[in-house]
Design an enzyme around this catalytic site. Sequence first.
Site, PDB file in Angstrom:
ATOM      1  N   HIS A 101       0.894  -1.162   0.000  1.00  0.00           N
ATOM      2  CA  HIS A 101       0.000   0.000   0.000  1.00  0.00           C
ATOM      3  C   HIS A 101       0.934   1.214   0.000  1.00  0.00           C
ATOM      4  O   HIS A 101       2.011   1.164   0.604  1.00  0.00           O
ATOM      5  CB  HIS A 101      -0.831   0.124   1.271  1.00  0.00           C
ATOM      6  CG  HIS A 101      -1.769  -1.001   1.561  1.00  0.00           C
ATOM      7  ND1 HIS A 101      -1.374  -2.130   2.209  1.00  0.00           N
ATOM      8  CD2 HIS A 101      -3.110  -1.136   1.325  1.00  0.00           C
ATOM      9  CE1 HIS A 101      -2.427  -2.935   2.360  1.00  0.00           C
ATOM     10  NE2 HIS A 101      -3.490  -2.357   1.837  1.00  0.00           N
ATOM     11  N   ASP A 104       2.316   2.018   3.379  1.00  0.00           N
ATOM     12  CA  ASP A 104       3.234   1.058   4.023  1.00  0.00           C
ATOM     13  C   ASP A 104       4.667   1.455   3.748  1.00  0.00           C
ATOM     14  O   ASP A 104       5.533   1.363   4.623  1.00  0.00           O
ATOM     15  CB  ASP A 104       3.113  -0.363   3.450  1.00  0.00           C
ATOM     16  CG  ASP A 104       1.713  -0.902   3.413  1.00  0.00           C
ATOM     17  OD1 ASP A 104       0.921  -0.530   4.288  1.00  0.00           O
ATOM     18  OD2 ASP A 104       1.429  -1.714   2.501  1.00  0.00           O
ATOM     19  N   GLU A 268      -8.736 -13.912  -1.562  1.00  0.00           N
ATOM     20  CA  GLU A 268      -7.975 -14.183  -0.325  1.00  0.00           C
ATOM     21  C   GLU A 268      -8.674 -15.276   0.496  1.00  0.00           C
ATOM     22  O   GLU A 268      -9.882 -15.216   0.746  1.00  0.00           O
ATOM     23  CB  GLU A 268      -7.865 -12.894   0.490  1.00  0.00           C
ATOM     24  CG  GLU A 268      -7.202 -13.105   1.843  1.00  0.00           C
ATOM     25  CD  GLU A 268      -6.780 -11.805   2.508  1.00  0.00           C
ATOM     26  OE1 GLU A 268      -6.363 -10.866   1.795  1.00  0.00           O
ATOM     27  OE2 GLU A 268      -6.879 -11.727   3.742  1.00  0.00           O
ATOM     28  N   ASP A 296      -4.446 -13.833  -2.579  1.00  0.00           N
ATOM     29  CA  ASP A 296      -3.814 -13.474  -1.314  1.00  0.00           C
ATOM     30  C   ASP A 296      -3.806 -14.749  -0.478  1.00  0.00           C
ATOM     31  O   ASP A 296      -4.852 -15.235  -0.024  1.00  0.00           O
ATOM     32  CB  ASP A 296      -4.576 -12.347  -0.601  1.00  0.00           C
ATOM     33  CG  ASP A 296      -4.056 -10.974  -1.000  1.00  0.00           C
ATOM     34  OD1 ASP A 296      -3.186 -10.910  -1.897  1.00  0.00           O
ATOM     35  OD2 ASP A 296      -4.498  -9.961  -0.415  1.00  0.00           O
ATOM     36  N   ASP A 307     -10.370 -11.874  10.655  1.00  0.00           N
ATOM     37  CA  ASP A 307      -9.348 -12.014   9.622  1.00  0.00           C
ATOM     38  C   ASP A 307      -7.983 -12.165  10.297  1.00  0.00           C
ATOM     39  O   ASP A 307      -7.255 -11.189  10.463  1.00  0.00           O
ATOM     40  CB  ASP A 307      -9.411 -10.740   8.753  1.00  0.00           C
ATOM     41  CG  ASP A 307      -8.738 -10.902   7.407  1.00  0.00           C
ATOM     42  OD1 ASP A 307      -8.440 -12.041   7.014  1.00  0.00           O
ATOM     43  OD2 ASP A 307      -8.534  -9.871   6.743  1.00  0.00           O
TER      44      ASP A 307
HETATM   45  C1  XLS Z   1      -7.410  -6.714   4.247  1.00  0.00           C
HETATM   46  C2  XLS Z   1      -6.950  -6.936   2.888  1.00  0.00           C
HETATM   47  C3  XLS Z   1      -5.816  -6.039   2.459  1.00  0.00           C
HETATM   48  C4  XLS Z   1      -5.655  -6.070   0.967  1.00  0.00           C
HETATM   49  C5  XLS Z   1      -4.879  -4.919   0.417  1.00  0.00           C
HETATM   50  O1  XLS Z   1      -8.090  -7.524   4.846  1.00  0.00           O
HETATM   51  O2  XLS Z   1      -6.609  -8.283   2.733  1.00  0.00           O
HETATM   52  O3  XLS Z   1      -4.641  -6.398   3.103  1.00  0.00           O
HETATM   53  O4  XLS Z   1      -5.085  -7.255   0.528  1.00  0.00           O
HETATM   54  O5  XLS Z   1      -5.487  -3.713   0.693  1.00  0.00           O
HETATM   55 NI    NI Z   2      -5.635  -9.152   1.100  1.00  0.00          NI
HETATM   56 NI    NI Z   3      -7.318  -9.889   4.711  1.00  0.00          NI
END
Ligand code: XLS
Ligand code: NI
Ligand code: NI
Length: 437
Positions: A101, A104, A268, A296, A307
Amino acid sequence: MAEYFPEVQSIQYEGPQSKNALAFKHYNPDEVIEGQTMRDLLRFSVCYWHTFRGTGVDPFGAGTLVRPWDDGSNSVENALKRVDVAFEFMSKLGAPFYCWHDRDVAPEGATLRESHANFDTIAAKLKEKQGETGIKLLWGTANLFSHPRFMHGAATSCNADVFAYAAAQVKKAIEVTYELGGENYVFWGGREGYHNLYNTDMQRELDHLARFMHLAHDHAKSIGFTGQFLFEPKPKEPTKHQYDFDAATCLNFIGRNGLDGIVKLNIETNHATLAGHTMMHELEIARIHNALGSIDANTGDLLLGWDTDQFPTDIYLATQIMLVLLKQGGLGSGGTNFDAKVRRESFDPVDLFHAHIGGMDCFARGAKIAAAIRADGVLDDFVKNRYRSYDSGIGAKIEDGTASFADLEAYMLEKGEISPNESGRQEWVENLINQYL
Ligand code: XLS
Ligand code: NI
Ligand code: NI
């Protein structure tokens, strides 16, 4: 130059018999699976936010992670040093890609102008390090959720100034992604969602989100950025109802708003399970819509309902993921990004290596197992055979659209009763998968 992980040499493949914790047992980058090297098939990526910005903080306590190189400040100087740390780590690990990001990698300044300048300073160093090491940017994205200005969302905020601010940030993030040769650009919902419909105009918020993506795409085109746009589903956190709930919801949004072919999905694992789906389900939904762009790679904890973003170690899970990825011949310009964090009890720098090595080995093993299942063809044949009634006769007419309801009624009146059903062999298919593990 300073060395930040002096106790770790570059991680080598030593094979399944190795007892060396700092070696790969299964990830052998040059080994070929279905015509691609593991390096090209898996396209592993290290994420900047968890791996280099994680502190181990949780709602009940302060950070625990020991990072001797980090002075804890959000200065540009500290951020520059972190780039060295990151590239030493990724080089020693042998990860071909990384992701970030904007916030980051570079500190947010007192003004947008200052934030842009900070970002440029860090991006120049990222570019230099990418050139030195050959590590590439898988994707960039913008953090549109941490700062208090995004309390009501970004593109879906009720405040048009917030929309404009987010646009400025994404414009810049796309430009830097382009400058660094990034292969994709990601939109994860962040705070794009709501807690309460009493105060929310859902229609307007969704229209604004679509407008935002079109504007982002227009800008990308205008500067020559041809990377793939990716939308990342997540059902909840931070808001109760996220607009990017799951793959099907995102695909509906994409299709309804003329974003087909422009935006694919970044799926993800932990988000899939939060949505009440398996990762395999989400991947397959994306794949059949030709929208499976990237993943992801992490895992949740079945006993915890949030999460947790743990590193993937479950070989069944990796096998299921790889069965879908191999079916579409890999990830194209996408990759396997470890959007995963070490838990706060694992506070040593070397734990970052253990975590990534385990995740990479887990996926490599899943890839080998999935390839073996596919090579034998027993599973594929079973599925194919299960649907054989559609390969000819009335089934073929149903599929090619030449049978009407009247034709089907005539067919059944004539036939009287169906051809007998056959067992789905649920237990047998599960046993079959176990034979390859
Ligand atoms: C949050 C998301 C984030 C994205 C990128 O839960 O997984 O990390 O992958 O913004
Ligand atoms: Ni993510
Ligand atoms: Ni996540």
